[in-house]
Design a protein around this motif. Sequence first.
Motif, PDB file in Angstrom:
ATOM      1  N   ARG A 140      -7.961  18.621  12.210  1.00 20.41           N
ATOM      2  CA  ARG A 140      -7.211  18.659  13.461  1.00 20.41           C
ATOM      3  C   ARG A 140      -8.147  18.371  14.618  1.00 20.41           C
ATOM      4  O   ARG A 140      -9.350  18.570  14.522  1.00 20.41           O
TER       5      ARG A 140
ATOM      6  N   ARG B 197       1.536  28.376   4.642  1.00 22.35           N
ATOM      7  CA  ARG B 197       0.675  27.637   5.559  1.00 22.35           C
ATOM      8  C   ARG B 197      -0.622  28.385   5.791  1.00 22.35           C
ATOM      9  O   ARG B 197      -0.636  29.623   5.877  1.00 22.35           O
TER      10      ARG B 197
ATOM     11  N   SER C 173      -4.021  29.122   8.165  1.00 17.28           N
ATOM     12  CA  SER C 173      -4.472  29.065   9.557  1.00 17.28           C
ATOM     13  C   SER C 173      -5.681  29.969   9.740  1.00 17.28           C
ATOM     14  O   SER C 173      -5.879  30.943   9.003  1.00 17.28           O
TER      15      SER C 173
ATOM     16  N   VAL D 150      -9.815  32.082   7.072  1.00 17.74           N
ATOM     17  CA  VAL D 150      -8.553  31.359   6.936  1.00 17.74           C
ATOM     18  C   VAL D 150      -7.627  32.170   6.042  1.00 17.74           C
ATOM     19  O   VAL D 150      -8.038  32.665   4.982  1.00 17.74           O
TER      20      VAL D 150
ATOM     21  N   PRO E  43      -8.643  25.111   6.926  1.00 18.99           N
ATOM     22  CA  PRO E  43      -7.264  25.491   6.613  1.00 18.99           C
ATOM     23  C   PRO E  43      -6.576  24.476   5.697  1.00 18.99           C
ATOM     24  O   PRO E  43      -5.804  24.866   4.803  1.00 18.99           O
TER      25      PRO E  43
END
Length: 279
Positions: free
Chosen positions: A11, A223, A225, A216, A187
């Motif tokens: 990201r 999911r 994160s 994480v 992640p």
Amino acid sequence: MSSGVVANSVRRPPVNLLDTYVRGWHESAESIVALAAELDAADWARQTDCTEWTVKDVLAHLAHLESELCRSEQSTYDSTGGSDVVSAYTALGVEARRDRTPAELVEEFAAAVDLRAARLADLPDDPAAPAPVTPGGVAWSWDTLLRNRSVDVWVHEQDIRRATGRPGGLDSTGAHVAVMTFSFAMPFVLGKKVRPPATSTVRWNVTGETPLELVVRIGEDGRASAIETLDEPSATLTMSTETFTVLTAGRRAPDQVDVAVEGDEELARATLGAMAIMS
């Protein structure tokens, strides 16, 4: 041969870091030129952690990409319009320089870096704007291009240092960019590649020159994160800055580096085996 490009799963940082990326790229490039002056014929022929590439081949690769980025217009290489630099493209650049001497490669690389540094003194205001010239014509923004160049050149500097027994540069700007970039991909590593049960947590405890502490967690929805540090994560992986970057750059396998594992051994080993994010 791997192109050394960071996977698209990373990201983007939340702020404009173009100046930092350029500084990291330039510092590493200058370090490589300085290193080259110390190398003898045996050093140039040494195998690196890049499959099938010697130290000389690594420099040929770097000279190729920096020279391509000095073009005023995009090269005509058919990249199929994707966003990944394909290995065939980087292999062509190395093969085209097979008969050049190390001195010629250093001269080409240094000249291209100087020209690019002058051009990058005036950076675009919008990091998300498309970069006009990219390696192989891939569809990259300025942010992606400059981040990848900072990471790629620093990682290859480390390839040369390890192959020739000349450690250093693990606390440079390029090292910080690489560790930051690789950390943003963890992640993805845990959630998409390892896929442990919900509520599983992994802590990366990176020590040394460019430290990092990252936890994480897998949510109930599957999911992954980053979260605040936990006292008792499912697994903790403690390693040096060099080991973290060697694993994430795909340079060595987990059984070739030193990592201290605590907690869930199976989860830890699966995570270590999935950490490589460079294509």
